[in-house]
Motif scaffolding. Structure first.
Motif, PDB file in Angstrom:
ATOM      1  N   ARG A  18       0.832  -1.207   0.000  1.00 29.19           N
ATOM      2  CA  ARG A  18       0.000   0.000   0.000  1.00 29.19           C
ATOM      3  C   ARG A  18       0.867   1.258   0.000  1.00 29.19           C
ATOM      4  O   ARG A  18       0.574   2.226  -0.696  1.00 29.19           O
ATOM      5  CB  ARG A  18      -0.913   0.006   1.236  1.00 29.19           C
ATOM      6  CG  ARG A  18      -2.144  -0.860   1.117  1.00 29.19           C
ATOM      7  CD  ARG A  18      -2.863  -1.023   2.453  1.00 29.19           C
ATOM      8  NE  ARG A  18      -3.061   0.241   3.146  1.00 29.19           N
ATOM      9  CZ  ARG A  18      -4.065   1.090   2.917  1.00 29.19           C
ATOM     10  NH1 ARG A  18      -4.957   0.807   1.982  1.00 29.19           N
ATOM     11  NH2 ARG A  18      -4.185   2.203   3.615  1.00 29.19           N
ATOM     12  N   GLU A  19       1.940   1.231   0.770  1.00 30.10           N
ATOM     13  CA  GLU A  19       2.759   2.427   0.929  1.00 30.10           C
ATOM     14  C   GLU A  19       3.757   2.616  -0.202  1.00 30.10           C
ATOM     15  O   GLU A  19       4.043   3.748  -0.599  1.00 30.10           O
ATOM     16  CB  GLU A  19       3.504   2.366   2.261  1.00 30.10           C
ATOM     17  CG  GLU A  19       4.330   3.609   2.549  1.00 30.10           C
ATOM     18  CD  GLU A  19       4.987   3.579   3.911  1.00 30.10           C
ATOM     19  OE1 GLU A  19       5.805   4.477   4.189  1.00 30.10           O
ATOM     20  OE2 GLU A  19       4.682   2.655   4.700  1.00 30.10           O
ATOM     21  N   PHE A  20       4.291   1.519  -0.751  1.00 29.59           N
ATOM     22  CA  PHE A  20       5.384   1.643  -1.712  1.00 29.59           C
ATOM     23  C   PHE A  20       5.008   1.251  -3.142  1.00 29.59           C
ATOM     24  O   PHE A  20       5.862   1.294  -4.024  1.00 29.59           O
ATOM     25  CB  PHE A  20       6.577   0.791  -1.262  1.00 29.59           C
ATOM     26  CG  PHE A  20       7.246   1.308  -0.025  1.00 29.59           C
ATOM     27  CD1 PHE A  20       8.091   2.404  -0.086  1.00 29.59           C
ATOM     28  CD2 PHE A  20       7.017   0.706   1.203  1.00 29.59           C
ATOM     29  CE1 PHE A  20       8.705   2.892   1.053  1.00 29.59           C
ATOM     30  CE2 PHE A  20       7.623   1.184   2.348  1.00 29.59           C
ATOM     31  CZ  PHE A  20       8.470   2.282   2.278  1.00 29.59           C
ATOM     32  N   TYR A  21       3.756   0.891  -3.385  1.00 32.91           N
ATOM     33  CA  TYR A  21       3.371   0.490  -4.740  1.00 32.91           C
ATOM     34  C   TYR A  21       3.621   1.617  -5.737  1.00 32.91           C
ATOM     35  O   TYR A  21       4.068   1.387  -6.857  1.00 32.91           O
ATOM     36  CB  TYR A  21       1.896   0.085  -4.765  1.00 32.91           C
ATOM     37  CG  TYR A  21       1.432  -0.426  -6.109  1.00 32.91           C
ATOM     38  CD1 TYR A  21       1.668  -1.738  -6.502  1.00 32.91           C
ATOM     39  CD2 TYR A  21       0.753   0.414  -6.995  1.00 32.91           C
ATOM     40  CE1 TYR A  21       1.251  -2.207  -7.736  1.00 32.91           C
ATOM     41  CE2 TYR A  21       0.330  -0.042  -8.233  1.00 32.91           C
ATOM     42  CZ  TYR A  21       0.584  -1.354  -8.600  1.00 32.91           C
ATOM     43  OH  TYR A  21       0.169  -1.808  -9.827  1.00 32.91           O
ATOM     44  N   TYR A  22       3.340   2.859  -5.331  1.00 28.54           N
ATOM     45  CA  TYR A  22       3.526   4.006  -6.227  1.00 28.54           C
ATOM     46  C   TYR A  22       4.835   4.734  -5.947  1.00 28.54           C
ATOM     47  O   TYR A  22       4.952   5.938  -6.203  1.00 28.54           O
ATOM     48  CB  TYR A  22       2.346   4.968  -6.100  1.00 28.54           C
ATOM     49  CG  TYR A  22       1.085   4.442  -6.745  1.00 28.54           C
ATOM     50  CD1 TYR A  22       0.991   4.304  -8.120  1.00 28.54           C
ATOM     51  CD2 TYR A  22      -0.007   4.060  -5.970  1.00 28.54           C
ATOM     52  CE1 TYR A  22      -0.162   3.813  -8.714  1.00 28.54           C
ATOM     53  CE2 TYR A  22      -1.167   3.573  -6.551  1.00 28.54           C
ATOM     54  CZ  TYR A  22      -1.234   3.448  -7.925  1.00 28.54           C
ATOM     55  OH  TYR A  22      -2.373   2.963  -8.514  1.00 28.54           O
ATOM     56  N   TYR A  23       5.819   4.004  -5.438  1.00 31.29           N
ATOM     57  CA  TYR A  23       7.135   4.603  -5.243  1.00 31.29           C
ATOM     58  C   TYR A  23       7.657   5.109  -6.593  1.00 31.29           C
ATOM     59  O   TYR A  23       7.647   4.390  -7.590  1.00 31.29           O
ATOM     60  CB  TYR A  23       8.105   3.570  -4.676  1.00 31.29           C
ATOM     61  CG  TYR A  23       9.509   4.101  -4.474  1.00 31.29           C
ATOM     62  CD1 TYR A  23       9.850   4.773  -3.308  1.00 31.29           C
ATOM     63  CD2 TYR A  23      10.478   3.941  -5.459  1.00 31.29           C
ATOM     64  CE1 TYR A  23      11.128   5.269  -3.122  1.00 31.29           C
ATOM     65  CE2 TYR A  23      11.756   4.434  -5.283  1.00 31.29           C
ATOM     66  CZ  TYR A  23      12.079   5.101  -4.114  1.00 31.29           C
ATOM     67  OH  TYR A  23      13.346   5.597  -3.941  1.00 31.29           O
TER      68      TYR A  23
END
Length: 586
Positions: A18-23
């Motif tokens: 959830r936090e790093f998928y759109y890194y």
């Protein structure tokens, strides 16, 4: 509405996913759900401990998808919007999304943070995927993330607006050339009549935007003087939450709304910055003089003198009332209007500012649509840096005179926007490269998406009006570094003119989707995608006959039909010249 198929859903994304998928995107929004089935793993760049950045690109060529999605009345769009209506959504975009060079066409749905669970989001994502497949469009997944739509107006501090209307008669925007190599050239440009400069309302001097384009308005009588107008976004000059959504039209009698050059916080910061730079440069000059290095000492002495000169030129106009250069003439009601040629809705987010002759050094009739872009060497370096992304495009010469590019008289047509003719060798698909110079974000390069985006507007003073509008998304060509996709715009760029490689105006920058003040789709702090309103729809809005929703006159701007409520129009001196009947403004 298509029935949702009951499926055994996969497990929800982990907190890490959830936090790093759109890194890699500027705001790194939170992933809610996705229809794709591939397992997410921490994607590391080869030979490093850094994660591979996710990137966004225009869709490019896809005939069936273009035919259906860009048609406002198509069943595909209607069913997708019906499916996402189960969520408190803010924007719907179709882009290529991916990493490591593997990008896939994806329906990206933005929702307000904290309003959608994974299970509900997953059901919506799967329904959207099935809708595409039912229309014989395969391989399009859906991703839902948390993101808000924000205008690109800058808001920096508490207002210091004054009640007085007095201003020195000596204040004038400069028309002097900004010479190549001039120290602090961008600050001198802010005090000029160039486009791309910072503007604000006198009564809201803490909120800034950008001066976008000049339009010349012929006098209504043979003895009258023509007016010169500046185009910007409505939300730059009107606060809808406190001033309402209604149309604004300046009255001959009564209080006017003054527009100033440079918002107050930036103005004060610049003066303090110049004071510090002058002091520091003098100290360095003394040190190098003591060491016998006269060349270095002379260069720092020059910097100190220039900073001092600029500070002294600005100090007499510290009061916002002293920097008035124009008055708000007209802005339509903040609402959507339907273009009958395409059946699409476009948000009327534009305003016209009448320039005051006494506040400009040059006669208004001689002011050109010139955008300050900086030294020619810097401009060439920007093009060279993005050479890979520009391969295959015909890049004509862009003559830079005194740090400025003069825009052409004709505009980019809607056909060219949605069906560009030039093919990008780098992306192997037709795309439209564009540029903009924003008051805060400066000069940037981008690529226009060939599919329209749909925005949902719900933040209104009465709280119960909902509007959906079409916008045009632009993604940057370049990356800021190895980790993040660069920003095409930043907060304060609202109203910026977007133009193509032929120097033809294409639209004005308006809003973007973001989380935590960082934007992935347009601007607030920074953005990897921005939305802009095509000039074709601004011109249409200006000329619409509100009584019968039909145009009284049609005017050709380039190859595009633009509708004006006027008897005639011509193009001259790089400005749009229109004999407008001002009765439509009142």
């Amino acid at each position: 509405m298509q029935q949702r198929t009951l499926l055994t859903p996969p497990t929800p994304p982990t907190e890490e996913e959830r936090e790093f998928y759109y890194y890699g995107l500027p705001s790194r929004p939170i992933l809610i759900a996705r229809s794709s089935t591939q397992a997410w793993v921490d994607p590391q760049m080869p030979g490093t401990l850094n994660m591979c950045p996710r990137v966004l690109q225009p869709v490019g060529e896809h005939p069936l998808l273009h035919q259906l999605w860009n048609n406002a009345a198509s069943s595909l769009r209607a069913q997708i919007l019906q499916a996402v209506s189960a969520a408190d959504w803010t924007a719907v975009d179709i882009l290529r999304v991916g990493l490591n060079g593997e990008l896939h066409i994806t329906l990206m749905v933005a929702v307000k943070p904290g309003t959608l669970s994974w299970s509900d989001g997953y059901a919506i994502a799967m329904e959207c995927k099935s809708i595409f497949e039912a229309h014989n469009i395969h391989g399009v997944d859906c991703e839902i993330r948390e993101s808000l739509v924000n205008f690109c107006r800058d808001f920096t501090a508490e207002s210091t607006a004054e009640s007085t209307t007095e201003r020195p008669a000596t204040f004038q925007l400069s028309s002097a050339p900004i010479l190549d190599g001039m120290v602090y050239a961008e600050h001198w440009a802010d005090m000029s009549d160039c486009l791309g400069t910072k503007i604000a309302m006198k009564h809201m001097d803490d909120r800034s935007g950008t001066k976008g384009l000049y339009l010349s308005l012929q006098a209504s009588s043979t003895t009258g003087e023509p007016k010169l107008l500046a185009l910007t976004c409505r939300h730059v000059v009107i606060d809808s939450k406190t001033e309402g959504l209604e149309k604004y039209s300046r009255q001959e009698l009564g209080n006017s709304k003054d527009v100033i050059q440079i918002d107050q916080p930036t103005y004060l910061e610049t003066i303090n910055y110049m004071r510090k730079k002058a002091k520091g440069a003098r100290n360095y000059a003394k040190q190098y003089t003591d060491r016998g290095n006269t060349d270095y000492a002379a260069s720092f002495t020059k910097v100190a003198k220039t900073a001092t000169t600029l500070r002294r030129a600005m100090e007499p106009f510290v009061s916002p009332s002293s920097r008035v250069f124009g008055q708000l003439l007209f802005s339509p009601e903040l609402a959507c209007i339907t273009d009958p040629s395409r059946g699409s809705n476009w948000l009327r987010d534009w305003a016209l500012i009448e320039l005051l002759p006494e506040c400009h050094q040059a006669p208004l009739c001689s002011i050109q649509n010139k955008v300050y872009v900086g030294p020619e060497d810097d401009f060439e370096r920007l093009l060279t840096k993005q050479k890979g992304g520009l391969e295959g495009f015909l890049i004509p010469d862009m003559p830079i005179v005194d740090g400025c590019i003069e825009l052409k008289e004709d505009v980019v047509t809607m056909d060219e926007i949605l069906s560009p003719s030039q093919n990008s060798e780098h992306f192997n698909t037709p795309m439209l490269p564009v540029m903009k110079y924003g008051a805060k974000g400066g000069l940037t390069l981008g690529l226009g998406n060939t599919l329209v985006s749909i925005l949902r507007h719900t933040e209104t003073p009465d709280g119960d009006r909902e509007m959906m509008s079409e916008e045009w998304a632009i993604v940057p060509i370049e990356k800021a570094n190895n980790e993040y996709q660069a920003a095409f715009s930043t907060k304060g760029d609202s109203g910026s003119c977007v133009w193509d490689m032929k120097r033809r105006p294409a639209g004005i920058l308006s809003a973007g989707a973001s989380q935590n003040r960082l934007n992935d789709i347009t601007c607030r702090n920074s953005s990897s995608i921005m939305w802009r309103v095509p000039f074709r729809h601004i011109a249409f809005c200006i000329g619409l006959n509100a009584r019968d929703w039909s145009p009284k006159y049609m005017v050709h701007l380039g190859n595009d039909l633009c509708y004006y409520h006027c008897p005639s129009a011509i193009i001259d001196r790089g400005c749009w010249i229109a004999n407008l009947d001002l009765s439509f403004l009142v």
